[in-house]
Design an enzyme around this catalytic site. Structure first.
Site, PDB file in Angstrom:
ATOM      1  N   LYS A 194     -16.814  -5.574 -11.474  1.00  0.00           N
ATOM      2  CA  LYS A 194     -17.226  -5.944 -10.115  1.00  0.00           C
ATOM      3  C   LYS A 194     -17.525  -4.619  -9.395  1.00  0.00           C
ATOM      4  O   LYS A 194     -16.624  -3.926  -8.943  1.00  0.00           O
ATOM      5  CB  LYS A 194     -16.076  -6.695  -9.425  1.00  0.00           C
ATOM      6  N   GLU A 217      -5.849   3.077  -8.848  1.00  0.00           N
ATOM      7  CA  GLU A 217      -6.204   4.448  -8.431  1.00  0.00           C
ATOM      8  C   GLU A 217      -6.572   4.362  -6.963  1.00  0.00           C
ATOM      9  O   GLU A 217      -7.652   3.867  -6.628  1.00  0.00           O
ATOM     10  CB  GLU A 217      -7.423   4.943  -9.221  1.00  0.00           C
ATOM     11  N   CYS A 255     -11.907  10.957  -3.552  1.00  0.00           N
ATOM     12  CA  CYS A 255     -10.476  10.663  -3.395  1.00  0.00           C
ATOM     13  C   CYS A 255      -9.659  11.946  -3.440  1.00  0.00           C
ATOM     14  O   CYS A 255      -8.604  12.029  -2.834  1.00  0.00           O
ATOM     15  CB  CYS A 255     -10.016   9.689  -4.456  1.00  0.00           C
ATOM     16  N   GLU A 297      -6.153   9.097   5.407  1.00  0.00           N
ATOM     17  CA  GLU A 297      -7.317   9.524   4.636  1.00  0.00           C
ATOM     18  C   GLU A 297      -8.520   9.618   5.582  1.00  0.00           C
ATOM     19  O   GLU A 297      -8.763   8.718   6.382  1.00  0.00           O
ATOM     20  CB  GLU A 297      -7.586   8.495   3.527  1.00  0.00           C
TER      21      GLU A 297
HETATM   22  P1  NAD Z   1     -12.414  -0.444  -1.130  1.00  0.00           P
HETATM   23  O1  NAD Z   1     -10.967  -0.599  -1.411  1.00  0.00           O
HETATM   24  O2  NAD Z   1     -12.923  -0.927   0.180  1.00  0.00           O
HETATM   25  O3  NAD Z   1     -13.305  -1.161  -2.243  1.00  0.00           O
HETATM   26  C1  NAD Z   1     -13.199  -0.861  -3.599  1.00  0.00           C
HETATM   27  C2  NAD Z   1     -13.668  -2.048  -4.419  1.00  0.00           C
HETATM   28  O4  NAD Z   1     -12.752  -3.124  -4.214  1.00  0.00           O
HETATM   29  C3  NAD Z   1     -15.041  -2.586  -4.045  1.00  0.00           C
HETATM   30  O5  NAD Z   1     -15.715  -3.007  -5.209  1.00  0.00           O
HETATM   31  C4  NAD Z   1     -14.701  -3.777  -3.166  1.00  0.00           C
HETATM   32  O6  NAD Z   1     -15.709  -4.779  -3.146  1.00  0.00           O
HETATM   33  C5  NAD Z   1     -13.457  -4.301  -3.847  1.00  0.00           C
HETATM   34  N1  NAD Z   1     -12.567  -5.105  -2.984  1.00  0.00           N
HETATM   35  C6  NAD Z   1     -12.436  -5.051  -1.631  1.00  0.00           C
HETATM   36  N2  NAD Z   1     -11.509  -5.953  -1.225  1.00  0.00           N
HETATM   37  C7  NAD Z   1     -11.053  -6.576  -2.332  1.00  0.00           C
HETATM   38  C8  NAD Z   1     -10.077  -7.598  -2.565  1.00  0.00           C
HETATM   39  N3  NAD Z   1      -9.399  -8.168  -1.563  1.00  0.00           N
HETATM   40  N4  NAD Z   1      -9.845  -7.993  -3.842  1.00  0.00           N
HETATM   41  C9  NAD Z   1     -10.515  -7.419  -4.874  1.00  0.00           C
HETATM   42  N5  NAD Z   1     -11.452  -6.461  -4.709  1.00  0.00           N
HETATM   43  C10 NAD Z   1     -11.716  -6.031  -3.457  1.00  0.00           C
HETATM   44  O7  NAD Z   1     -12.744   1.114  -1.319  1.00  0.00           O
HETATM   45  P2  NAD Z   1     -14.122   1.862  -1.096  1.00  0.00           P
HETATM   46  O8  NAD Z   1     -14.345   2.039   0.369  1.00  0.00           O
HETATM   47  O9  NAD Z   1     -15.173   1.251  -1.929  1.00  0.00           O
HETATM   48  O10 NAD Z   1     -13.791   3.300  -1.741  1.00  0.00           O
HETATM   49  C11 NAD Z   1     -13.173   4.326  -1.046  1.00  0.00           C
HETATM   50  C12 NAD Z   1     -11.692   4.376  -1.390  1.00  0.00           C
HETATM   51  O11 NAD Z   1     -11.536   4.549  -2.795  1.00  0.00           O
HETATM   52  C13 NAD Z   1     -10.990   5.561  -0.761  1.00  0.00           C
HETATM   53  O12 NAD Z   1      -9.755   5.135  -0.239  1.00  0.00           O
HETATM   54  C14 NAD Z   1     -10.782   6.507  -1.922  1.00  0.00           C
HETATM   55  O13 NAD Z   1      -9.704   7.401  -1.793  1.00  0.00           O
HETATM   56  C15 NAD Z   1     -10.586   5.572  -3.058  1.00  0.00           C
HETATM   57  N6  NAD Z   1     -10.885   6.259  -4.318  1.00  0.00           N
HETATM   58  C16 NAD Z   1      -9.845   6.567  -5.153  1.00  0.00           C
HETATM   59  C17 NAD Z   1     -10.098   7.255  -6.346  1.00  0.00           C
HETATM   60  C18 NAD Z   1      -8.974   7.579  -7.299  1.00  0.00           C
HETATM   61  O14 NAD Z   1      -9.262   7.863  -8.453  1.00  0.00           O
HETATM   62  N7  NAD Z   1      -7.736   7.536  -6.899  1.00  0.00           N
HETATM   63  C19 NAD Z   1     -11.398   7.612  -6.669  1.00  0.00           C
HETATM   64  C20 NAD Z   1     -12.433   7.284  -5.780  1.00  0.00           C
HETATM   65  C21 NAD Z   1     -12.158   6.587  -4.617  1.00  0.00           C
END
Ligand code: NAD
Length: 488
Positions: free
Chosen positions: A171, A245, A279, A378
């Site tokens: 997804k 993650e 991240c 963050e």
């Molecule tokens: P997000 O949590 O908004 O979304 C991530 C994914 O989850 C998307 O595909 C989204 O559609 C899906 N999603 C959203 N709500 C959901 C739910 N209720 N159930 C299942 N899936 C759901 O994050 P984002 O804005 O896309 O990405 C930025 C975040 O990702 C930042 O917090 C960043 O730190 C983190 N990040 C972490 C790493 C790591 O390796 N630790 C790497 C990159 C980004």
């Protein structure tokens, strides 16, 4: 419109609506994808489930060849993928070239690691017994991916999960689904139908139905802490394997022995790559009070030279942020810091010459402290907040004064300080003098609220395998310790 990929076919599924994909540098709509539904997730999970037995029983050499073929195709299509990635995600071409290179190498690495692993035979309790450990795949893995490194974070899950013998439902983020669908069409197309599926849609609809699905025993998720907590609240009671993650608030500590010019360049790169939307971006900088001026002068001068623009422009150092919501959140943190006494030394607003796109100037701040949101939450934007410290012990205390524990950076050649730093800082990766560089063999992941999953390395493969202990007695005989008790 680009279609979803379910059971080897491109389809609109049952979706009735489209999700538009925007270029963050121009705000233009570049394409659209179906707004997937729970029924589409159901179809994809059933396709992946029906192929699991075939895929897990496939010989390791053949599976390795499939993964090498993915790498070969991504390499062949590199230029087109980089272009599309730049259009939908926004960062400069050179950063996207690196991302695609990492994807290629991740598939190559796990192609080999998947067939390299040697199990273990245990010392038996009795001479007639043979004990060994086997690792086996879980089944269908749900991969939920964010927008900031849409292909890298997909590869870090898909490559090891496939190498371990699992089948996949991806997804992608609703903001960057095009590159995942491109890979499905041109780079995953040789995989047997159903082994890998891509369902587009919103998190609350397709994402959550994947998490809730009883036939999906593993959720491999990269994204925000809030979404990770939501996923955990659904998946934990179902005893799912949750590979999470999450966010970060990484610190860079500059030690007294650091060259201010080099430290300034290291910090600018660590804080501003992908407009700070990493991240492991440096989101807090700690500098020694003695000599602080020299470092501050150097970083301000260096940041002022960075060129903002669309990622496709070869002279661009920093592209736009991903969207208006993210930029507005960033601006709120800057405004809160300013009203609480922070000083803005450069940046602080939207660039005047770029009226379209979600750009924000790289912003250097001093006079910050841990009461400010910008030093606690963050930020995920182009900020460099700098705080002074008086002793190295204080720098470590400040580094650890954070709910997250993803990575931390030290700029120093002082061995005593380096050892103290990697011993005492609570973070999954410690970088010394070379921030944010990954190593395929080195596990990447967080501590504390950054989540405990590990990607890359052998640990990254193990996340997608269950451990089974086999206890085998060659003698089929009545054991003296069976009923009835008290036998002579
Ligand atoms: P997000 O949590 O908004 O979304 C991530 C994914 O989850 C998307 O595909 C989204 O559609 C899906 N999603 C959203 N709500 C959901 C739910 N209720 N159930 C299942 N899936 C759901 O994050 P984002 O804005 O896309 O990405 C930025 C975040 O990702 C930042 O917090 C960043 O730190 C983190 N990040 C972490 C790493 C790591 O390796 N630790 C790497 C990159 C980004």
């Amino acid at each position: 419109m680009k279609l979803m990929y379910i059971n080897g076919k491109f389809t609109k599924g049952t979706s009735k609506e489209a999700i538009e994909v925007q270029n963050p540098a121009t705000e233009e709509v570049i394409d659209s994808v179906p707004r997937g539904t729970p029924e589409d997730i159901e179809a994809a999970v059933q396709a992946a489930k029906s192929q699991f037995d075939m895929w897990r029983r496939m010989g390791a050499n053949e599976r390795a060849n499939h993964l090498h073929e993915v790498a070969r195709k991504v390499h062949e299509h590199k230029e087109k993928i980089v272009h599309l990635l730049t259009l939908e995600e926004g960062k400069p071409v050179s950063e996207n070239e690196e991302e695609v290179e990492w994807v290629i190498n991740t598939f190559r690495y796990y192609a080999e690691l998947g067939r390299h692993h040697r199990g273990s035979v245990l010392t038996s309790g009795e001479a007639s017994q043979f004990n060994f450990i086997i690792k086996e795949p879980y089944g269908v893995v749900g991969c939920i991916v964010p927008w900031n490194y849409p292909l890298l974070l997909l590869a870090w899950k898909v490559a090891p999960a496939l190498a371990a013998g699992n089948t996949i439902v991806i997804k992608p983020s609703e903001m960057t689904p095009l590159t995942a669908l491109y890979l499905a069409e041109y780079c995953f197309d040789h995989l047997p139908a159903g082994v890998l599926n891509v369902v587009t849609g919103y998190g609350l609809e397709t994402g959550e139905s994947l998490v809730k699905h009883p036939d999906v025993p593993v959720i491999a998720f990269t994204g925000s802490l809030a979404t990770g907590q939501k996923i955990a609240s659904i998946g934990a009671p179902m005893m799912k394997k949750l590979h999470l993650e999450l966010g970060g608030k990484d610190a860079t500590v500059i030690a007294e022995d650091a060259d201010p010019e080099i430290a300034a360049k290291a910090v600018a790169y660590a804080a501003l790559i992908n407009a700070g939307q990493v991240c492991t971006s440096t989101e807090r900088v700690y500098i020694p009070r003695i000599g602080a001026d020299k470092f501050i002068e150097a970083i301000v001068a260096h940041v002022k030279t960075l060129r903002l623009g669309p990622g496709l422009d070869s002279t661009t150092d920093m592209g736009p942020m991903i969207g208006e919501m993210y930029r507005a959140k960033f601006e709120k943190q800057i405004a809160e810091a300013k009203s609480s006494g922070a000083k803005i030394l450069t940046g602080g607003g939207r660039p005047k010459n770029l009226t379209k796109g979600f750009f924000h100037e790289p912003t250097v701040l001093t006079n910050v402290n841990h009461n400010m949101v910008i030093m606690r939450d963050e930020t995920f934007g182009p900020a460099v907040p700098i705080m002074e410290y008086t002793s190295f012990d204080e720098a470590i205390r400040l580094t650890n004064d954070c709910q997250y524990g993803l990575g931390a950076v030290l700029i120093s050649n002082d061995t005593k300080k380096i050892k103290q730093f990697f011993d005492d800082v609570k973070a999954g990766t410690i970088w010394i003098n070379d921030p944010l560089t990954d190593n395929y063999a080195g596990p990447f992941g967080g501590m504390k609220y950054s989540g405990g999953a590990r990607e890359l390395g052998e640990e990254g493969l193990d996340e997608f395998r269950e451990t089974k202990h086999v206890h085998w007695d060659f003698n089929m005989e009545d054991k003296s310790y069976w009923y009835p008790y008290g036998r002579e």
